[in-house]
Design a protein around this motif. Structure first.
Motif, PDB file in Angstrom:
ATOM      1  N   CYS A 163       0.815  -1.222   0.000  1.00 51.90           N
ATOM      2  CA  CYS A 163       0.000   0.000   0.000  1.00 51.90           C
ATOM      3  C   CYS A 163       0.847   1.270   0.000  1.00 51.90           C
ATOM      4  O   CYS A 163       0.660   2.164  -0.834  1.00 51.90           O
ATOM      5  N   SER A 164       1.804   1.381   0.927  1.00 50.37           N
ATOM      6  CA  SER A 164       2.624   2.590   0.982  1.00 50.37           C
ATOM      7  C   SER A 164       3.648   2.625  -0.138  1.00 50.37           C
ATOM      8  O   SER A 164       4.083   3.705  -0.559  1.00 50.37           O
ATOM      9  N   GLY A 165       4.029   1.443  -0.633  1.00 44.89           N
ATOM     10  CA  GLY A 165       4.937   1.409  -1.783  1.00 44.89           C
ATOM     11  C   GLY A 165       4.299   2.021  -3.018  1.00 44.89           C
ATOM     12  O   GLY A 165       4.967   2.694  -3.810  1.00 44.89           O
ATOM     13  N   LEU A 166       2.982   1.813  -3.189  1.00 42.90           N
ATOM     14  CA  LEU A 166       2.277   2.381  -4.338  1.00 42.90           C
ATOM     15  C   LEU A 166       2.248   3.903  -4.264  1.00 42.90           C
ATOM     16  O   LEU A 166       2.574   4.584  -5.250  1.00 42.90           O
ATOM     17  N   THR A 167       1.856   4.452  -3.122  1.00 45.31           N
ATOM     18  CA  THR A 167       1.763   5.904  -3.016  1.00 45.31           C
ATOM     19  C   THR A 167       3.146   6.557  -3.090  1.00 45.31           C
ATOM     20  O   THR A 167       3.303   7.625  -3.690  1.00 45.31           O
ATOM     21  N   GLN A 168       4.152   5.908  -2.499  1.00 42.15           N
ATOM     22  CA  GLN A 168       5.511   6.447  -2.591  1.00 42.15           C
ATOM     23  C   GLN A 168       5.977   6.460  -4.038  1.00 42.15           C
ATOM     24  O   GLN A 168       6.535   7.452  -4.521  1.00 42.15           O
ATOM     25  N   TRP A 169       5.748   5.356  -4.746  1.00 39.43           N
ATOM     26  CA  TRP A 169       6.168   5.253  -6.147  1.00 39.43           C
ATOM     27  C   TRP A 169       5.424   6.273  -7.009  1.00 39.43           C
ATOM     28  O   TRP A 169       6.028   6.942  -7.858  1.00 39.43           O
ATOM     29  N   ALA A 170       4.110   6.400  -6.815  1.00 42.30           N
ATOM     30  CA  ALA A 170       3.321   7.313  -7.639  1.00 42.30           C
ATOM     31  C   ALA A 170       3.814   8.749  -7.485  1.00 42.30           C
ATOM     32  O   ALA A 170       3.971   9.477  -8.474  1.00 42.30           O
ATOM     33  N   TYR A 171       4.087   9.165  -6.264  1.00 43.18           N
ATOM     34  CA  TYR A 171       4.569  10.535  -6.062  1.00 43.18           C
ATOM     35  C   TYR A 171       6.013  10.696  -6.528  1.00 43.18           C
ATOM     36  O   TYR A 171       6.420  11.783  -6.946  1.00 43.18           O
ATOM     37  N   ASN A 172       6.774   9.619  -6.471  1.00 42.01           N
ATOM     38  CA  ASN A 172       8.133   9.696  -7.001  1.00 42.01           C
ATOM     39  C   ASN A 172       8.125   9.980  -8.499  1.00 42.01           C
ATOM     40  O   ASN A 172       9.004  10.677  -9.016  1.00 42.01           O
ATOM     41  N   GLN A 173       7.100   9.446  -9.203  1.00 35.68           N
ATOM     42  CA  GLN A 173       6.976   9.729 -10.632  1.00 35.68           C
ATOM     43  C   GLN A 173       6.686  11.208 -10.875  1.00 35.68           C
ATOM     44  O   GLN A 173       6.925  11.727 -11.969  1.00 35.68           O
ATOM     45  N   ALA A 174       6.149  11.877  -9.853  1.00 29.70           N
ATOM     46  CA  ALA A 174       5.859  13.309  -9.959  1.00 29.70           C
ATOM     47  C   ALA A 174       6.989  14.168  -9.397  1.00 29.70           C
ATOM     48  O   ALA A 174       6.850  15.386  -9.282  1.00 29.70           O
ATOM     49  N   GLY A 175       8.111  13.521  -9.023  1.00 31.77           N
ATOM     50  CA  GLY A 175       9.249  14.263  -8.503  1.00 31.77           C
ATOM     51  C   GLY A 175       9.132  14.627  -7.036  1.00 31.77           C
ATOM     52  O   GLY A 175       9.836  15.517  -6.548  1.00 31.77           O
ATOM     53  N   VAL A 176       8.245  13.940  -6.306  1.00 33.65           N
ATOM     54  CA  VAL A 176       8.041  14.218  -4.882  1.00 33.65           C
ATOM     55  C   VAL A 176       8.462  12.993  -4.081  1.00 33.65           C
ATOM     56  O   VAL A 176       8.029  11.878  -4.370  1.00 33.65           O
ATOM     57  N   SER A 177       9.292  13.205  -3.070  1.00 39.83           N
ATOM     58  CA  SER A 177       9.776  12.105  -2.237  1.00 39.83           C
ATOM     59  C   SER A 177       8.876  11.959  -1.016  1.00 39.83           C
ATOM     60  O   SER A 177       8.684  12.908  -0.252  1.00 39.83           O
ATOM     61  N   LEU A 178       8.299  10.766  -0.856  1.00 41.55           N
ATOM     62  CA  LEU A 178       7.478  10.459   0.318  1.00 41.55           C
ATOM     63  C   LEU A 178       8.202   9.452   1.207  1.00 41.55           C
ATOM     64  O   LEU A 178       9.000   8.651   0.713  1.00 41.55           O
ATOM     65  N   PRO A 179       7.922   9.457   2.515  1.00 35.55           N
ATOM     66  CA  PRO A 179       8.487   8.422   3.390  1.00 35.55           C
ATOM     67  C   PRO A 179       7.993   7.038   2.972  1.00 35.55           C
ATOM     68  O   PRO A 179       7.025   6.905   2.223  1.00 35.55           O
ATOM     69  N   ARG A 180       8.622   6.009   3.516  1.00 37.87           N
ATOM     70  CA  ARG A 180       8.328   4.646   3.077  1.00 37.87           C
ATOM     71  C   ARG A 180       7.051   4.080   3.668  1.00 37.87           C
ATOM     72  O   ARG A 180       6.376   3.280   3.014  1.00 37.87           O
ATOM     73  N   THR A 181       6.671   4.441   4.882  1.00 32.51           N
ATOM     74  CA  THR A 181       5.556   3.764   5.538  1.00 32.51           C
ATOM     75  C   THR A 181       4.299   4.621   5.539  1.00 32.51           C
ATOM     76  O   THR A 181       4.366   5.854   5.445  1.00 32.51           O
ATOM     77  N   SER A 182       3.152   3.961   5.691  1.00 33.16           N
ATOM     78  CA  SER A 182       1.885   4.689   5.762  1.00 33.16           C
ATOM     79  C   SER A 182       1.842   5.590   6.998  1.00 33.16           C
ATOM     80  O   SER A 182       1.279   6.686   6.952  1.00 33.16           O
ATOM     81  N   GLN A 183       2.450   5.137   8.097  1.00 34.03           N
ATOM     82  CA  GLN A 183       2.472   5.965   9.307  1.00 34.03           C
ATOM     83  C   GLN A 183       3.252   7.259   9.055  1.00 34.03           C
ATOM     84  O   GLN A 183       2.821   8.341   9.452  1.00 34.03           O
ATOM     85  N   ALA A 184       4.393   7.147   8.399  1.00 32.81           N
ATOM     86  CA  ALA A 184       5.191   8.339   8.112  1.00 32.81           C
ATOM     87  C   ALA A 184       4.524   9.209   7.053  1.00 32.81           C
ATOM     88  O   ALA A 184       4.604  10.446   7.104  1.00 32.81           O
ATOM     89  N   GLN A 185       3.843   8.591   6.090  1.00 30.31           N
ATOM     90  CA  GLN A 185       3.168   9.367   5.056  1.00 30.31           C
ATOM     91  C   GLN A 185       2.017  10.182   5.628  1.00 30.31           C
ATOM     92  O   GLN A 185       1.668  11.233   5.092  1.00 30.31           O
TER      93      GLN A 185
END
Length: 362
Positions: free
Chosen positions: A278-300
């Motif tokens: 779950c958090s891998g998907l959102t991290q990857w999707a935002y990475n495609q937009a040039g935005v770095s997200l933390p790895r876990t849902s809690q951190a996100q």
């Protein structure tokens, strides 16, 4: 504001069925948590599953109980997955820190060696001119700092020698500090590795228990469960998102990436591009937009501004459960894209499919 556009007739029918299925699973999971104390909390086979394994037919109530237990195990596995992801991210960061410290220590050691070489040249010159000053022996010792505490030693040095000695002293102390820090980080890294291994075993144990329960179900019930799990959102659930506009260009790019991932399989610990948790998907999707997200849902959950549901816009992160153990991306018209659980594929679901903990706008 959340869009309330009507979906197509076909999409409306399938969305309704998914909502009903999600509500049924949630109800079954809640019923499971209220089972008597004789239930096996370790995730071992329930009585219905054991009966099926023994060759006895299981009635509908037993099958529902086993299915609910599978859902509960998948939920627990997801929590363990996010713990694994967090521990894994911390160990990666520690490895980078240890590597940087070791590089710095190597450069400092080289500098110490150069200083010692220059001081050795001074000693050689003194020796050739008639003898080696005891103070110069100090300069060549492995640990000159103990002698440096005596101010009288510096009084016996020439200006150049004193300057070189001070530089050697500072470099040696810096080297020792770097080595101590590297050793401390290495100890933390070992603890982190053990934590990663523990959470990995926990995930694998829960997934194995869920698989045993599924295998123990009658073939018809198992096939129905797996058909629902494989729903990929392409042929069955296609919400009407025409006219939905994201709040920013980056959010729009992240939404496009998340929607492009619909149909990809869930795989715990994965961050794409072919499989996700779950958090891998959102991290990857935002990475495609040039935005770095933390790895876990809690951190996100803390990786942006908090937004009420009534103001949700495409690209916002929807965090679920009180412990923030699941995350999806809001894509408009009351829908999220998320990686649900093992055996399922990335898909669309209603934003209210489970209790919402927070909505974050990166």
């Amino acid at each position: 504001m959340v869009s309330h556009r009507r979906t197509s007739q076909r999409g409306q029918t399938t969305l309704t069925s998914v909502t009903v299925l999600s509500a049924a699973l949630a109800t079954a999971a809640a019923a499971l948590s209220a089972q008597p104390a004789t239930a096996d909390p370790s995730g071992a086979r329930t009585g219905s599953a054991k009966a099926a394994v023994a060759g006895h037919p299981a009635d509908a109530t037993d099958r529902e109980g086993a299915t609910a237990q599978v859902g509960k195990l998948y939920e627990e596995a997801e929590r363990a997955t996010e713990k694994f992801n967090g521990a894994d991210a911390r160990t990666k960061e520690l490895r980078e820190q240890v590597s940087a410290l070791q590089d710095r220590a190597a450069r400092t050691q080289e500098w110490v060696n150069q200083l010692r070489a220059r001081l050795g040249a001074v000693a050689a010159a003194q020796y050739r001119s008639g003898g080696l000053d005891p103070t110069v022996r100090l300069l060549l010792s492995e640990r000159p700092e103990s002698y440096l505490e005596k101010a009288s030693a510096l009084d016996r040095l020439s200006g150049t020698q004193a300057h070189e000695l001070h530089r050697l002293q500072a470099a040696t102390r810096e080297l020792e500090q770097q080595r101590r820090e590297a050793a401390r980080k290495l100890a933390q890294l070992e603890i982190g590795r053990a934590e990663v291994a523990h959470h990995k075993k926990d995930v694998q144990r829960k997934l194995a228990s869920a698989r045993r329960l599924l295998n123990a179900l009658p073939s018809g019930a198992r096939s129905a469960y797996e058909r629902a799990s494989r729903s990929d959102g392409r042929d069955e659930i296609i919400p009407d998102l025409s006219g939905v506009v994201a709040g920013s260009g980056r959010a729009a790019a992240a939404v496009a990436a998340a929607r492009a991932a619909v149909g990809a399989p869930y795989a715990w610990g994965s961050t794409g591009p072919s499989a996700f948790d779950c958090s891998g998907l959102t991290q990857w999707a935002y990475n495609q937009a040039g935005v770095s997200l933390p790895r876990t849902s809690q951190a996100q959950r803390g990786a942006g501004s908090r937004i009420p549901l009534s103001q949700a816009r495409p690209g916002d992160l929807v965090i679920y459960r009180s412990d923030a153990s699941h995350v999806g991306m809001y894509v408009g018209n009351g829908q999220v894209v998320h990686a649900p659980y093992p055996g399922a594929r990335v898909r669309y679901d209603p934003v209210g499919m489970m209790p919402i903990s927070a909505i974050t706008r990166p």
